[in-house]
Design a protein around this motif. Structure first.
Motif, PDB file in Angstrom:
ATOM      1  N   UNK A 213      -3.256 -32.901   8.240  1.00  0.00           N
ATOM      2  CA  UNK A 213      -2.967 -34.336   8.364  1.00  0.00           C
ATOM      3  C   UNK A 213      -1.502 -34.584   8.008  1.00  0.00           C
ATOM      4  N   UNK A 214      -0.637 -34.611   9.026  1.00  0.00           N
ATOM      5  CA  UNK A 214       0.800 -34.749   8.776  1.00  0.00           C
ATOM      6  C   UNK A 214       1.185 -36.016   8.015  1.00  0.00           C
ATOM      7  N   UNK A 215       0.389 -37.072   8.140  1.00  0.00           N
ATOM      8  CA  UNK A 215       0.742 -38.312   7.437  1.00  0.00           C
ATOM      9  C   UNK A 215       0.758 -38.130   5.926  1.00  0.00           C
ATOM     10  N   UNK A 216       0.021 -37.136   5.444  1.00  0.00           N
ATOM     11  CA  UNK A 216       0.014 -36.822   4.012  1.00  0.00           C
ATOM     12  C   UNK A 216       0.748 -35.516   3.707  1.00  0.00           C
ATOM     13  N   UNK A 217       1.240 -34.854   4.757  1.00  0.00           N
ATOM     14  CA  UNK A 217       1.803 -33.511   4.614  1.00  0.00           C
ATOM     15  C   UNK A 217       0.832 -32.632   3.835  1.00  0.00           C
ATOM     16  N   UNK A 218      -0.394 -32.583   4.348  1.00  0.00           N
ATOM     17  CA  UNK A 218      -1.465 -31.895   3.623  1.00  0.00           C
ATOM     18  C   UNK A 218      -2.520 -31.368   4.570  1.00  0.00           C
ATOM     19  N   UNK A 219      -3.174 -30.297   4.118  1.00  0.00           N
ATOM     20  CA  UNK A 219      -4.396 -29.797   4.720  1.00  0.00           C
ATOM     21  C   UNK A 219      -5.524 -30.268   3.808  1.00  0.00           C
ATOM     22  N   UNK A 220      -6.425 -31.084   4.348  1.00  0.00           N
ATOM     23  CA  UNK A 220      -7.487 -31.689   3.548  1.00  0.00           C
ATOM     24  C   UNK A 220      -8.727 -30.810   3.522  1.00  0.00           C
ATOM     25  N   UNK A 221      -9.470 -30.910   2.434  1.00  0.00           N
ATOM     26  CA  UNK A 221     -10.675 -30.089   2.266  1.00  0.00           C
ATOM     27  C   UNK A 221     -11.875 -30.627   3.029  1.00  0.00           C
ATOM     28  N   UNK A 222     -11.961 -31.928   3.181  1.00  0.00           N
ATOM     29  CA  UNK A 222     -13.121 -32.545   3.830  1.00  0.00           C
ATOM     30  C   UNK A 222     -12.648 -33.629   4.792  1.00  0.00           C
ATOM     31  N   UNK A 223     -13.143 -33.561   6.019  1.00  0.00           N
ATOM     32  CA  UNK A 223     -12.776 -34.551   7.038  1.00  0.00           C
ATOM     33  C   UNK A 223     -14.021 -34.947   7.819  1.00  0.00           C
ATOM     34  N   UNK A 224     -13.863 -35.929   8.674  1.00  0.00           N
ATOM     35  CA  UNK A 224     -14.955 -36.346   9.538  1.00  0.00           C
ATOM     36  C   UNK A 224     -15.249 -35.312  10.611  1.00  0.00           C
ATOM     37  N   UNK A 225     -16.305 -35.525  11.403  1.00  0.00           N
ATOM     38  CA  UNK A 225     -16.726 -34.535  12.403  1.00  0.00           C
ATOM     39  C   UNK A 225     -15.659 -34.228  13.439  1.00  0.00           C
TER      40      UNK A 225
END
Length: 402
Positions: A213-225
């Motif tokens: 998710x570039x808007x946070x400059x992050x790879x998130x652990x949990x996302x939607x489907x």
């Protein structure tokens, strides 16, 4: 020899020495169960047994490490024998009648607990594939592939795995996606099959499409489907160590593909972002959890320094340097190594502490439990030695840093 190559050479020698003289002897002496087979991981600081419960995760992890060390560091017959002894325990005691694996068993192999996760299966598979390479017995490679295909069946057939949340909650987690990259790539070293390459492609595509998710400059652990951002404590969670581990999994695949430029860019972006989130600029070390909106993380261990994010960062920074020749990654390697080696190794009893408070003081001194044992530390030493050796032998040079 340049100062940079000398730096890399010194670390290569340190990794090999520590593995051979400290880590492997500690677990072979204190953990290996020569009576029942398998390995104990619930060990006190001095190696004495705390609990005879056996983590099934670690049966596969230990068997893999022993074979991986045999294949990469030296042909030590004791390591090969330990790998086989542990795989025999896995095959005899760790599978339920439905083909799924347990999560915990007793010292003699009686089942204690079974979980919805398939991580026991992933580690058993890489153990079998690595042992196939070490022993020359291709039957174990075929077993690893069959286990992998059964994992895919379980994952892709609705209703076979118990969902983590109720049916009304629709989301996906990073853990399973990322572990399948490494599982498939390790099995591929022993046996070729289209399903392995296909899963690697699918996992990397999912990471890029859903979890970055570039808007946070992050790879998130949990996302939607479909990768949707979920604005909750769970959905905002960043696990820097996990992200950095994913980065080196992708770099390893990029290397397999003759340093695929797009994969290198993806992996180093994940590494750069995750370092920025995870590195404690005041106390040093990689912290456990962050909130992508800088809200208070929900997990109580959010600011602790666990052993495994540090080891994954050591591997990732070396891989990033090998891939890009950018000296900033050697500087990052120096920062994480200085912190890790000044805080985690136990100079009195050997091996490493696993859990530090945010300030670097030891939280608890046990050397193992159901989740910490002979995996991340020896894997780091083996993998890092391998990368360092490749860098030196390919005569990579960079501006003098030290």
């Amino acid at each position: 020899m340049t100062a940079t190559n000398q730096y890399i050479k010194d670390w290569a020698e340190r990794y090999r020495k520590d593995l051979i003289e400290d880590i492997m002897p500690f677990w072979l002496t204190n953990g290996l169960d020569k009576v029942n087979g398998g390995v104990y991981t619930c060990l006190n600081r001095d190696g004495s047994l705390i609990d005879t419960t056996k983590s099934v995760w670690f049966q596969g992890r230990f068997a893999f490490v022993c074979a991986f060390a045999y294949n990469t560091i030296e042909k030590n017959p004791e390591w090969l024998k330990a790998s086989k002894l542990t795989i025999d325990f896995i095959e005899k005691h760790c599978f339920d009648t439905d083909g799924r694996m347990y999560f915990e068993v007793t010292n003699t192999g009686q089942p204690i607990r079974k979980r919805r996760y398939i991580f026991s299966e992933t580690f058993a598979a890489i153990a079998m594939s690595e042992y196939a390479i070490a022993s020359g017995d291709t039957g174990y490679a075929k077993k690893a592939l069959a286990l992998f295909k059964n994992m895919l069946r379980l994952i892709n057939t609705p209703g076979l795995l118990t969902p983590k949340y109720e049916k009304t909650v629709d989301m996906q987690g990073h853990s399973l996606v990322m572990i399948l990259i490494n599982t498939a790539s390790r099995i591929r070293e022993a046996i070729k099959d289209p399903s392995l390459d296909s899963q690697i492609n699918e996992s990397i595509d999912s990471i890029c499409r859903n979890f970055i998710h570039p808007q946070f400059k992050a790879l998130l652990e949990t996302v939607g489907p479909n990768g949707e951002f979920i604005d909750s404590a769970l959905g905002r969670t960043i696990n820097p160590g996990h992200c950095i581990e994913t980065a080196w999994f992708i770099l390893e695949e990029a290397k397999f593909r003759n340093w695929d430029a797009e994969m290198v860019k993806t992996a180093t972006t994940i590494l750069d972002w995750s370092w920025e989130w995870g590195w404690d600029k005041e106390k040093g070390g990689i912290s456990n959890f962050k909130d992508c909106k800088n809200l208070p993380p929900q997990d109580y261990s959010h600011d602790m320094k666990f052993w495994w994010p540090q080891t994954e960062t050591i591997i990732a920074t070396l891989y990033a340097y090998q891939a890009t020749k950018n000296p900033k990654y050697l500087e990052m390697h120096k920062q994480i190594s200085d912190y890790t080696y000044s805080h985690f190794p136990d100079k009195e009893y050997g091996e490493w502490f696993g859990y530090l408070h945010y300030d670097g003081t030891v939280s608890q001194s046990a050397k193992g439990n159901l989740f910490k044992g002979p995996f991340h530390i020896p894997r780091m030493m083996i993998k890092s030695y391998q990368i360092c050796h490749e860098i030196i032998t390919s005569n990579i040079t960079s501006p003098q840093l030290y």
